[in-house]
Design a protein around this motif. Structure first.
Motif, PDB file in Angstrom:
ATOM      1  N   GLU A 282      37.115 -84.546 -20.910  1.00 19.38           N
ATOM      2  CA  GLU A 282      37.799 -84.358 -19.629  1.00 19.38           C
ATOM      3  C   GLU A 282      39.016 -85.259 -19.556  1.00 19.38           C
ATOM      4  O   GLU A 282      38.923 -86.471 -19.767  1.00 19.38           O
ATOM      5  CB  GLU A 282      36.855 -84.660 -18.466  1.00 19.38           C
ATOM      6  CG  GLU A 282      37.482 -84.404 -17.106  1.00 19.38           C
ATOM      7  CD  GLU A 282      36.515 -84.602 -15.951  1.00 19.38           C
ATOM      8  OE1 GLU A 282      36.966 -84.489 -14.791  1.00 19.38           O
ATOM      9  OE2 GLU A 282      35.326 -84.866 -16.205  1.00 19.38           O
ATOM     10  N   LYS A 283      40.164 -84.679 -19.243  1.00 14.94           N
ATOM     11  CA  LYS A 283      41.406 -85.429 -19.194  1.00 14.94           C
ATOM     12  C   LYS A 283      41.382 -86.452 -18.067  1.00 14.94           C
ATOM     13  O   LYS A 283      41.000 -86.145 -16.930  1.00 14.94           O
ATOM     14  CB  LYS A 283      42.583 -84.472 -18.988  1.00 14.94           C
ATOM     15  CG  LYS A 283      43.949 -85.151 -18.971  1.00 14.94           C
ATOM     16  CD  LYS A 283      45.053 -84.134 -18.774  1.00 14.94           C
ATOM     17  CE  LYS A 283      46.414 -84.807 -18.717  1.00 14.94           C
ATOM     18  NZ  LYS A 283      47.514 -83.814 -18.505  1.00 14.94           N
ATOM     19  N   VAL A 284      41.795 -87.657 -18.383  1.00 13.18           N
ATOM     20  CA  VAL A 284      41.885 -88.719 -17.378  1.00 13.18           C
ATOM     21  C   VAL A 284      43.293 -88.688 -16.802  1.00 13.18           C
ATOM     22  O   VAL A 284      44.226 -89.261 -17.377  1.00 13.18           O
ATOM     23  CB  VAL A 284      41.571 -90.096 -17.986  1.00 13.18           C
ATOM     24  CG1 VAL A 284      41.723 -91.188 -16.922  1.00 13.18           C
ATOM     25  CG2 VAL A 284      40.166 -90.125 -18.576  1.00 13.18           C
ATOM     26  N   ASP A 285      43.439 -88.028 -15.691  1.00 13.09           N
ATOM     27  CA  ASP A 285      44.737 -87.904 -15.022  1.00 13.09           C
ATOM     28  C   ASP A 285      44.772 -88.893 -13.865  1.00 13.09           C
ATOM     29  O   ASP A 285      44.123 -88.681 -12.830  1.00 13.09           O
ATOM     30  CB  ASP A 285      44.930 -86.471 -14.524  1.00 13.09           C
ATOM     31  CG  ASP A 285      46.301 -86.244 -13.898  1.00 13.09           C
ATOM     32  OD1 ASP A 285      47.084 -87.213 -13.832  1.00 13.09           O
ATOM     33  OD2 ASP A 285      46.570 -85.107 -13.465  1.00 13.09           O
ATOM     34  N   LEU A 286      45.514 -89.976 -14.022  1.00 10.02           N
ATOM     35  CA  LEU A 286      45.568 -91.004 -12.978  1.00 10.02           C
ATOM     36  C   LEU A 286      46.119 -90.456 -11.665  1.00 10.02           C
ATOM     37  O   LEU A 286      45.844 -91.012 -10.598  1.00 10.02           O
ATOM     38  CB  LEU A 286      46.409 -92.190 -13.453  1.00 10.02           C
ATOM     39  CG  LEU A 286      45.845 -92.983 -14.643  1.00 10.02           C
ATOM     40  CD1 LEU A 286      46.832 -94.061 -15.082  1.00 10.02           C
ATOM     41  CD2 LEU A 286      44.498 -93.607 -14.302  1.00 10.02           C
ATOM     42  N   ALA A 287      46.859 -89.371 -11.733  1.00 12.36           N
ATOM     43  CA  ALA A 287      47.411 -88.763 -10.515  1.00 12.36           C
ATOM     44  C   ALA A 287      46.315 -88.191  -9.624  1.00 12.36           C
ATOM     45  O   ALA A 287      46.555 -87.921  -8.440  1.00 12.36           O
ATOM     46  CB  ALA A 287      48.408 -87.666 -10.879  1.00 12.36           C
ATOM     47  N   ASP A 314      52.532 -96.250  -9.488  1.00 17.84           N
ATOM     48  CA  ASP A 314      53.349 -95.034  -9.574  1.00 17.84           C
ATOM     49  C   ASP A 314      52.569 -93.856 -10.142  1.00 17.84           C
ATOM     50  O   ASP A 314      52.932 -92.702  -9.912  1.00 17.84           O
ATOM     51  CB  ASP A 314      54.584 -95.295 -10.443  1.00 17.84           C
ATOM     52  CG  ASP A 314      55.525 -96.321  -9.830  1.00 17.84           C
ATOM     53  OD1 ASP A 314      55.637 -96.336  -8.588  1.00 17.84           O
ATOM     54  OD2 ASP A 314      56.133 -97.095 -10.593  1.00 17.84           O
ATOM     55  N   ALA A 315      51.504 -94.155 -10.872  1.00 16.96           N
ATOM     56  CA  ALA A 315      50.753 -93.087 -11.544  1.00 16.96           C
ATOM     57  C   ALA A 315      49.776 -92.366 -10.622  1.00 16.96           C
ATOM     58  O   ALA A 315      49.473 -91.195 -10.828  1.00 16.96           O
ATOM     59  CB  ALA A 315      50.002 -93.661 -12.747  1.00 16.96           C
ATOM     60  N   VAL A 316      49.281 -93.052  -9.577  1.00 11.35           N
ATOM     61  CA  VAL A 316      48.256 -92.470  -8.710  1.00 11.35           C
ATOM     62  C   VAL A 316      48.884 -91.650  -7.588  1.00 11.35           C
ATOM     63  O   VAL A 316      50.094 -91.726  -7.345  1.00 11.35           O
ATOM     64  CB  VAL A 316      47.344 -93.561  -8.115  1.00 11.35           C
ATOM     65  CG1 VAL A 316      46.681 -94.377  -9.223  1.00 11.35           C
ATOM     66  CG2 VAL A 316      48.137 -94.469  -7.172  1.00 11.35           C
ATOM     67  N   SER A 317      48.033 -90.889  -6.882  1.00 11.06           N
ATOM     68  CA  SER A 317      48.489 -90.095  -5.735  1.00 11.06           C
ATOM     69  C   SER A 317      48.087 -90.716  -4.411  1.00 11.06           C
ATOM     70  O   SER A 317      48.245 -90.097  -3.357  1.00 11.06           O
ATOM     71  CB  SER A 317      47.919 -88.676  -5.830  1.00 11.06           C
ATOM     72  OG  SER A 317      48.370 -88.024  -6.995  1.00 11.06           O
ATOM     73  N   SER A 318      47.571 -91.910  -4.450  1.00  9.70           N
ATOM     74  CA  SER A 318      47.109 -92.599  -3.239  1.00  9.70           C
ATOM     75  C   SER A 318      48.248 -92.763  -2.238  1.00  9.70           C
ATOM     76  O   SER A 318      49.353 -93.161  -2.606  1.00  9.70           O
ATOM     77  CB  SER A 318      46.544 -93.977  -3.595  1.00  9.70           C
ATOM     78  OG  SER A 318      45.589 -93.895  -4.627  1.00  9.70           O
ATOM     79  N   GLU A 319      47.967 -92.464  -0.981  1.00  3.60           N
ATOM     80  CA  GLU A 319      48.957 -92.707   0.074  1.00  3.60           C
ATOM     81  C   GLU A 319      48.961 -94.171   0.489  1.00  3.60           C
ATOM     82  O   GLU A 319      49.986 -94.725   0.869  1.00  3.60           O
ATOM     83  CB  GLU A 319      48.665 -91.811   1.278  1.00  3.60           C
ATOM     84  CG  GLU A 319      48.847 -90.322   1.000  1.00  3.60           C
ATOM     85  CD  GLU A 319      48.610 -89.473   2.235  1.00  3.60           C
ATOM     86  OE1 GLU A 319      48.366 -90.062   3.314  1.00  3.60           O
ATOM     87  OE2 GLU A 319      48.663 -88.244   2.119  1.00  3.60           O
ATOM     88  N   ASP A 320      47.779 -94.783   0.421  1.00  6.71           N
ATOM     89  CA  ASP A 320      47.617 -96.189   0.791  1.00  6.71           C
ATOM     90  C   ASP A 320      47.511 -96.994  -0.503  1.00  6.71           C
ATOM     91  O   ASP A 320      46.466 -97.020  -1.149  1.00  6.71           O
ATOM     92  CB  ASP A 320      46.346 -96.351   1.639  1.00  6.71           C
ATOM     93  CG  ASP A 320      46.116 -97.792   2.086  1.00  6.71           C
ATOM     94  OD1 ASP A 320      46.743 -98.704   1.528  1.00  6.71           O
ATOM     95  OD2 ASP A 320      45.283 -98.001   2.993  1.00  6.71           O
ATOM     96  N   LYS A 321      48.592 -97.626  -0.903  1.00  8.42           N
ATOM     97  CA  LYS A 321      48.578 -98.415  -2.135  1.00  8.42           C
ATOM     98  C   LYS A 321      49.416 -99.677  -1.955  1.00  8.42           C
ATOM     99  O   LYS A 321      50.500 -99.645  -1.388  1.00  8.42           O
ATOM    100  CB  LYS A 321      49.057 -97.595  -3.337  1.00  8.42           C
ATOM    101  CG  LYS A 321      50.351 -96.834  -3.128  1.00  8.42           C
ATOM    102  CD  LYS A 321      50.630 -95.927  -4.324  1.00  8.42           C
ATOM    103  CE  LYS A 321      51.906 -95.110  -4.129  1.00  8.42           C
ATOM    104  NZ  LYS A 321      52.151 -94.207  -5.278  1.00  8.42           N
ATOM    105  N   THR A 322      48.866-100.791  -2.449  1.00 12.90           N
ATOM    106  CA  THR A 322      49.447-102.111  -2.216  1.00 12.90           C
ATOM    107  C   THR A 322      49.366-102.936  -3.484  1.00 12.90           C
ATOM    108  O   THR A 322      48.451-102.768  -4.291  1.00 12.90           O
ATOM    109  CB  THR A 322      48.674-102.847  -1.098  1.00 12.90           C
ATOM    110  OG1 THR A 322      48.534-102.000   0.033  1.00 12.90           O
ATOM    111  CG2 THR A 322      49.373-104.130  -0.693  1.00 12.90           C
ATOM    112  N   SER A 323      50.306-103.843  -3.662  1.00 13.69           N
ATOM    113  CA  SER A 323      50.236-104.806  -4.760  1.00 13.69           C
ATOM    114  C   SER A 323      50.339-106.214  -4.198  1.00 13.69           C
ATOM    115  O   SER A 323      51.034-106.450  -3.203  1.00 13.69           O
ATOM    116  CB  SER A 323      51.357-104.566  -5.779  1.00 13.69           C
ATOM    117  OG  SER A 323      52.628-104.806  -5.205  1.00 13.69           O
TER     118      SER A 323
END
Length: 358
Positions: A282-287, A314-323
Motif C-alpha cells: 500500500e502506497k504511503v501517501d503523506l498527502a 508541506d506534504a500533508v493535507s492537514s488544515e491544522d498544522k504547526t511547527s
C-alpha cells in the motif's frame, strides 16, 4: 590580602570540593545503576517482544488518549527518565491517559521483521488496543525520531482515527542529512552498500548501533564525560548524568530487514518524501494525512536538523498544522520542561476537555 597570585590561588582552593569531585568521577562506574521509569504503569498488551504500557492520568481531563512511539534504535525510558524530567509524568499530571509502545529487544529469531511489519503488526494493532482499552474513538500519537517517521507512515494508511499527530526530531526528507555527505553519496551512487553487512549479521548488534551513533555525533559523544568531571561534586547533577549515561549506553539490536529498509528506502532512495514508500504493497501517501499536526524541532539537533523534519508540513493535507522550534538538542529535547509545555499547550486544545463536555 596577599599580592602574590600563587598564594591567592591556593588560599581560595576548595580542597574538600576537589577531593569529592575527583573521587566521584573515578568511582562513578562502580555506583549502583540509577532508577528509571518510575511513573506508575501497567501492561495492556504484548506481542512478541513488544509491550504496550498504560500510564493512567492522575485526574483525567481529556477524552483523547495519547500514544508515545520511540525509535527502534534505543530504549524508550528516555520518555520517563526521572521524576521531574519525564514527559510521561508531565502528561499524566496534565490529565492525559498515556500509553507507550515499547518495541522491546529483538532477538536473532526476529531478524526478518521489517518496518512494514512493525507498522502493520505492532503499531497499528497497538493503536487498536489503545482505543479499545481507553474506550475512545480517536487517538493522539507522539512519535520521536524514527518513531515519528513510522507514525507518519502509519497515519498515512491508517483506518483508525488519528485526531492529533505530533512528531519530534523526525527524519522525513533524507535529501538533508546530518551524517557525512560522502556516506550518503556513497550509498546513492552504489560505491558501497549495507546489504552484505546485513546479510552477514541478520540482527544488527547493539554495539554496532552504538558505534554508528558515536561516529555520527563524535566528538559530541565524549563531551558528557568532560561535563561530569567539572560537576562531579554536585550530587543532583551526577544523579541526572547517571540516568542519561545509562540510556546513552543501552542501544538495542535492530532487525536486519528493518535496518535494510531504513538504509535503502529512506536514506538511499528517500522514498517517503517522494511518495514512493509502501507498507505491504500500500502506497504511503503523506498527502492522505489530515490529522492535526505538530512538528517539533530542536535548534541544536546535530542528528536530525529541522530541515529534515519541516517538509512534512508541506506534504500533508492537514488544515491544522504547526511547527515549534525548541532550544535543545536531539536527546535533551525529551528532558526539557519546554517540550512537555509545548505538547500540552497544543494538545489540550485538541483533545476534548472532559470539563467542557459536562
Amino acid at each position: 590580602m596577599s599580592t602574590n597570585p600563587l598564594i591567592d590561588l591556593f588560599s581560595s582552593f576548595d580542597y574538600k570540593k576537589e577531593q569529592k569531585r575527583w573521587n566521584r568521577f573515578c568511582n562513578i562506574l562502580n555506583e549502583p545503576e540509577p532508577k528509571v521509569g518510575q511513573t506508575p504503569r501497567k501492561v495492556v498488551w504484548q506481542k512478541n517482544k513488544t509491550t504496550l504500557w498504560h500510564y493512567p492520568a492522575e485526574e483525567k481531563k481529556h477524552e483523547v488518549p495519547v500514544l508515545l512511539v520511540y525509535s527502534l534504535f534505543n530504549k524508550p525510558f528516555i520518555f520517563d527518565l526521572a521524576p521531574g524530567a519525564s514527559i510521561i509524568e508531565a502528561l499524566v499530571k496534565a490529565g492525559y491517559d498515556v500509553y507507550l509502545l515499547d518495541w522491546g529487544i529483538p532477538g536473532y529469531e526476529d531478524k526478518g521483521i521489517t518496518i512494514d511489519d512493525y507498522i502493520a503488526d505492532y503499531l497499528q494493532k497497538g493503536v487498536k488496543r489503545v482505543l479499545r482499552h481507553s474506550n475512545a474513538d480517536e487517538i493522539s500519537i507522539i512519535g520521536y525520531c524514527l518513531g515519528g517517521t513510522m507514525t507518519a507512515m502509519y497515519t498515512a494508511i491508517a483506518d483508525e482515527a488519528v485526531k492529533n499527530l505530533i512528531v519530534a526530531a523526525v527524519p522525513v526528507d533524507f535529501s538533508v542529512s546530518a551524517v557525512p555527505v560522502e556516506w550518503v553519496e556513497g550509498l546513492r551512487n552504489g560505491v558501497f552498500s549495507m546489504d552484505r553487512f546485513i546479510d552477514v549479521y541478520s540482527l544488527i548488534p547493539s554495539y554496532y548501533v552504538g558505534g554508528m551513533f558515536q561516529a555520527v555525533s563524535s566528538p559530541i559523544n565524549n563531551s558528557p564525560y568532560v561535563t561530569l568531571l567539572n560537576r562531579a561534586h554536585d550530587d543532583k547533577f551526577v544523579e541526572k548524568w547517571q540516568r542519561m549515561n545509562k540510556w546513552t549506553n543501552e542501544h538495542v539490536p535492530v532487525t536486519g530487514e528493518a535496518f535494510r529498509q531504513f538504509t535503502n528506502d529512506l536514506i538511499k532512495d528517500n522514498k517517503l518524501i517522494k511518495g514512493e514508500m509502501t507498507v505491504r504493497g500500500e502506497k504511503v501517501d503523506l498527502a492522505k494525512i489530515k490529522s492535526n499536526l505538530l512538528v517539533i524541532s530542536s535548534k541544536k539537533d546535530h542528528l536530525v536538523p529541522k530541515e529534515q523534519s519541516l517538509p512534512l508540513l508541506d506534504a500533508v493535507s492537514s488544515e491544522d498544522k504547526t511547527s515549534e522550534l525548541v532550544d535543545a538538542g536531539h536527546v535533551s529535547l525529551t528532558l526539557t520542561s519546554q517540550f512537555a509545555t509545548v505538547i500540552d499547550s497544543w494538545l489540550s486544545e485538541r483533545s476534548r476537555s472532559l470539563q467542557k463536555t459536562k
